[in-house]
Each structure stands twice: as structure tokens, then as C-alpha cells.
Design a protein around this motif. Structure first.
Motif, short mmCIF file in Angstrom:
data_model
loop_
_atom_site.label_atom_id
_atom_site.label_comp_id
_atom_site.label_asym_id
_atom_site.label_seq_id
_atom_site.Cartn_x
_atom_site.Cartn_y
_atom_site.Cartn_z
N ARG A 1 -10.03 55.31 24.94
CA ARG A 1 -11.11 55.67 24.02
C ARG A 1 -11.88 56.89 24.54
N GLY B 1 -23.77 57.58 23.05
CA GLY B 1 -24.23 56.22 23.35
C GLY B 1 -23.72 55.85 24.74
N GLU B 2 -24.20 56.61 25.75
CA GLU B 2 -23.65 56.41 27.10
C GLU B 2 -24.61 55.63 27.96
N HIS B 3 -24.07 54.65 28.66
CA HIS B 3 -24.85 53.75 29.51
C HIS B 3 -25.90 52.99 28.69
N ASP C 1 -24.54 50.35 26.60
CA ASP C 1 -23.94 49.06 26.20
C ASP C 1 -24.50 47.88 27.00
N TYR C 2 -24.70 48.08 28.31
CA TYR C 2 -25.25 46.98 29.11
C TYR C 2 -26.77 46.89 29.00
N CYS D 1 -18.92 46.23 34.06
CA CYS D 1 -18.98 47.11 32.88
C CYS D 1 -19.61 46.41 31.69
N GLY D 2 -19.98 47.20 30.69
CA GLY D 2 -20.49 46.66 29.44
C GLY D 2 -19.31 46.30 28.52
N ILE D 3 -19.58 46.24 27.21
CA ILE D 3 -18.52 45.76 26.30
C ILE D 3 -17.85 46.87 25.50
N MET D 4 -18.34 48.11 25.68
CA MET D 4 -17.84 49.19 24.81
C MET D 4 -16.33 49.39 24.87
N ASP D 5 -15.80 49.56 26.06
CA ASP D 5 -14.41 50.03 26.19
C ASP D 5 -13.42 49.01 25.62
N TYR E 1 -22.49 52.92 39.49
CA TYR E 1 -22.54 52.25 38.19
C TYR E 1 -23.38 50.97 38.31
N GLY F 1 -18.13 58.70 28.96
CA GLY F 1 -17.73 57.64 29.89
C GLY F 1 -18.76 57.46 30.99
N GLY F 2 -18.36 56.79 32.04
CA GLY F 2 -19.29 56.42 33.12
C GLY F 2 -19.90 57.61 33.86
C1 GLA Z 1 -17.95 52.68 31.56
C2 GLA Z 1 -18.13 51.20 31.23
C3 GLA Z 1 -18.73 51.01 29.84
C4 GLA Z 1 -19.99 51.86 29.65
C5 GLA Z 1 -19.73 53.30 30.10
C6 GLA Z 1 -20.98 54.13 30.08
O1 GLA Z 1 -16.99 53.23 30.71
O2 GLA Z 1 -16.90 50.53 31.32
O3 GLA Z 1 -19.00 49.65 29.62
O4 GLA Z 1 -21.07 51.29 30.32
O5 GLA Z 1 -19.18 53.37 31.41
O6 GLA Z 1 -21.44 54.30 28.77
#
Ligand code: GLA
Length: 390
Positions: free
Chosen positions: A31, A36-38, A40-41, A173-177, A227, A339-340
Motif C-alpha cells: 500500500r 493520515g500518517e501516524h 491510526d494508533y 503497528c496500527g491497523i492501517m496497513d 515507532y 509510511g512510518g
Molecule cells: C507503519 C504502521 C502503520 C502506521 C504507519 C504510520 O506503516 O504499520 O500502522 O502507523 O506506520 O502512519
């Protein structure tokens, strides 16, 4: 390679590895996050899209009937094996922990796919912020669905894959990916509310614009610990402001609560709160095909990630500066790291008819500034995980 070609490729590779044709083939995409970075958590909003780069897995029942899964990869020298009769735990080789974590998730649900020979192949560039790990996790889950003939809900699948990343790769990590890899839809971005998990497909099919992905080809190794530290700082900000998550805080409330936070934690929160707003505005801009506005939010996102959240790096900043220099006149609407952070890719929103000239300019200026060759490609929004052969 498109999905059909990839399926043919992995079938041929499977034949070479195991001496017979595979019975099942599954795929899941990487993806790119448009904005919308950082967030999701922090229970916020994200706006990613699946890209036309995939992890594909082919499998067949083991000829000896043993309850063992053998996982081979076309890019990794070491084979991973797991015994379905034992409780599945993390074990070397490292790459095998992503699929291993997913098999463990199914095991915890009482699902046993039986012994398998598996081959993995991926066109998602590894370690470049395009979610190669989520693609591998979601692909494994999709393969297990194919083998067992039982589909699970896409949201549950994404959560199972996220848990694999937490417990087996040690990344909180959050749930986005995992969500976008499981739920992506061709021609659409996915606006995901990470609190309610409500999703909205935002069409992105205007032929006059394109998304360019610019891989800086650098990865700074500190990213893992950084992270978790960012996540902890956000939790600290929320606790000190007396709310469950930063989703519950407005920019005004943050200003009023400034004295309760350290200078660094205040800036971390300022990024998150601003980014949640920017994501909603950008989604609205995309619905209206208002590309200059979307581009401005992308630049603003980058500045906040660079200055307040401090997850950028000189190479990502160099790409954004070059994009700004090319500017609107040269066909660039906006650009940001994606991304991260700490390396990996930038995403740029550009005029479709200027893709070639912009790519050339970014590549040559980036090389001149950093001495590094960037890899640049464009992708349309792709579909999420799919069973190719069942
Ligand atoms: C990584 C994490 C995601 C998100 C991004 C930052 O990709 O896996 O859950 O937190 O960083 O947006």
C-alpha cells in the motif's frame, strides 16, 4: 507484472521448488498512504490505497501427509518450517515470523489447514514503507482461507494479521496497513476511521492525475524503537490531557492543555491532531477532484512529520524539496513522505501528462543531492487480497 502474470510466475517457481504444480494461489497488495500518517494508533483517520505490487503465495498439501508447513521464499535463502501439532511461536528465520504469526492466529481460532508446502514471491519492495510485511501477513491469511475453503470476515482477517505483526515481529503497528491490504478496491482510496473501523471508498479515477511513488532507497535502522517511542508519547499526551486518545482532542484544547505536556510531547500531539484534520480535508478535496487543495494538505502533512513528529530524514526531505521546486507549473500538486518514516518512500500527486518529465527531474536532482539512485513508479489504486486459485 500484473496479477495474472504473477500467478503464472509463482506456479512455475513452485513447480521448480517442489516438483509439482500448486493447488492454491493467493495474493495481497502492498500500500501507499496518501495522507493520515501516524494517526491510526491514535484512533484517527487514514487514507491509503492498495498498489499494483503484490505478495503471492502458492501451496499444495504435503505428499507425506505430515502436519508440517514448509515455507520457502524466492527472495530469502532460509526455509521456515512450522509444526501444526505444537503451539506456534516465533522462531528463526526472521522473515518466516510474519506467516508464522498468521498460522498462529488461525490455530488460536481452532483452524487447522493441514500440512502444506508453500512458496512466497513478492513484488512489493522490502523495507521501503510500502507494507511488504502486511502484504505477507494478509496473503498468508488469504491462502489459509483458500486451503480451508472457509472465508473469514475481511476486518477480522486484518486484525488477525495485525496481531501477527505485534506478537511475532514485535512491531506495535496500527491497523492501517493490514486493513488496506485486505480491503482495498480497484480505483479507490480507503478512508478508514481507525476508531469505529468504518470505511468509505473514495473514488480516485480522474485520468488527469497520477500518484508517483518515489523510493529514496534508504532505510534508517532506528525505526523500530522510534515507532514505539512515538506511540508512547501519543499515549502520554492523551493521558495528561485526560482523554482516551488524541482523536478526542481539538487544536484549541491542545493549546489550552499545553502546560501539562513537555515541549516534545506537545509537538507530537500537534502533528497527530492536525493530521487527522488534514486527512478529512484531503478526502473531501479528492471527492471534488480539487487537486491543488489535496496537494497543499500533502505538503503540510510532510512539514508536520518532519518538524513536529520528527520521523522524516534528509533523503525524504530532499525529494519533497525537489517536488516543490518543480512546483505546480511543472505538474506537481503535492508531495510527502509516506509510511512510518526514517527512509522509504515519498508519494507525490502529479498531473498525469507530466509523469515522465517529473520522474526524470526527481531522479536526476535526487542523485545530485544525495548520490543515491531513487526508484520511481506510479500505481493506480489496486484491489485488496484475493484468492487466485482455489
Ligand atoms: C507503519 C504502521 C502503520 C502506521 C504507519 C504510520 O506503516 O504499520 O500502522 O502507523 O506506520 O502512519
Amino acid at each position: 507484472m500484473n496479477l495474472k502474470e504473477l500467478a503464472a510466475h509463482i506456479a512455475a517457481e513452485f513447480q521448480k521448488n517442489y516438483g509439482r504444480a500448486p493447488r492454491w494461489i493467493a495474493a495481497a497488495p502492498g500500500r501507499v498512504n496518501v495522507i493520515g500518517e501516524h494517526t491510526d494508533y491514535n484512533d484517527g483517520f487514514v487514507l491509503p490505497m492498495a498498489i499494483e505490487f503484490y505478495t503471492v503465495m502458492a501451496a499444495d498439501k504435503r505428499p507425506d501427509g505430515a502436519g508440517i508447513v514448509t515455507l520457502r521464499s524466492t527472495s530469502q535463502p532460509d526455509t521456515a518450517t512450522l509444526d501444526l501439532a505444537q503451539t506456534i511461536k516465533p522462531a528463526p528465520p526472521k522473515w518466516g515470523n510474519y506467516p508464522r504469526g498468521v498460522f498462529a492466529g488461525f490455530q488460536a481460532r481452532g483452524v487447522n489447514p493441514g500440512g502444506l508446502d508453500v512458496l512466497v514471491h513478492s513484488t512489493v519492495p522490502l523495507g521501503s514503507g510500502l507494507s511488504s510485511s502486511a502484504a505477507l501477513e494478509v496473503c498468508t491469511a488469504t491462502l489459509i482461507e483458500a486451503v480451508t475453503g472457509k472465508a473469514i470476515d475481511a476486518e477480522e482477517k486484518a486484525l488477525l494479521a495485525q496481531k501477527a505483526e505485534h506478537d511475532f515481529a514485535g512491531v506495535p503497528c496500527g491497523i492501517m496497513d493490514q486493513f488496506i491490504s485486505a480491503l482495498g478496491r480497484e480505483g479507490h482510496l480507503l478512508l478508514l476511521d481507525c476508531r469505529t473501523r468504518k470505511t468509505e471508498l473514495v473514488p480516485m479515477s480522474d485520468p488527469s492525475v497520477a500518484l508517483l511513488i518515489i523510493n529514496t532507497n534508504v532505510k534508517h535502522e532506528l525505526s523500530g524503537g522510534e515507532y514505539a517511542e512515538r506511540r508512547a508519547q501519543c499515549e502520554e499526551a492523551a493521558a495528561k490531557l485526560g482523554v482516551k486518545s488524541l482523536r478526542d482532542v481539538t487544536a484549541d484544547q491542545l493549546e489550552r492543555g499545553k502546560a501539562k505536556l513537555s515541549e516534545v510531547v506537545f509537538r507530537r500531539a500537534r502533528h497527530v491532531i492536525g493530521e487527522i484534520e488534514r486527512t478529512l480535508h484531503a478526502a473531501e478535496g479528492i471527492r471534488q477532484s480539487n487537486w491543488p487543495t489535496v496537494g497543499q494538505f500533502m505538503y503540510a502533512s510532510h512539514y508536520a512529520l518532519r518538524d513536529d513528529y520528527e520521523v522524516s530524514c534528509p533523503e525524504l526531505d530532499a525529494v519533497v524539496e525537489i517536488a516543490e521546486d518543480i512546483g505546480y507549473k511543472g505538474g506537481v500538486y503535492g508531495c510527502r513522505m509516506t509510511g512510518g518514516g526514517f527512509g522509504g518512500c515519498c508519494v507525490a500527486l502529479v498531473k498525469a501528462d507530466a509523469v515522465e518529465s517529473i520522474s526524470k527531474k526527481i531522479a536526476s536532482d535526487y542523485k545530485a543531492k544525495t548520490g543515491i539512485e531513487a526508484t520511481i513508479f506510479s500505481s493506480r489504486p489496486a484491489a485488496g487480497a484475493t484468492i487466485i486459485k482455489s
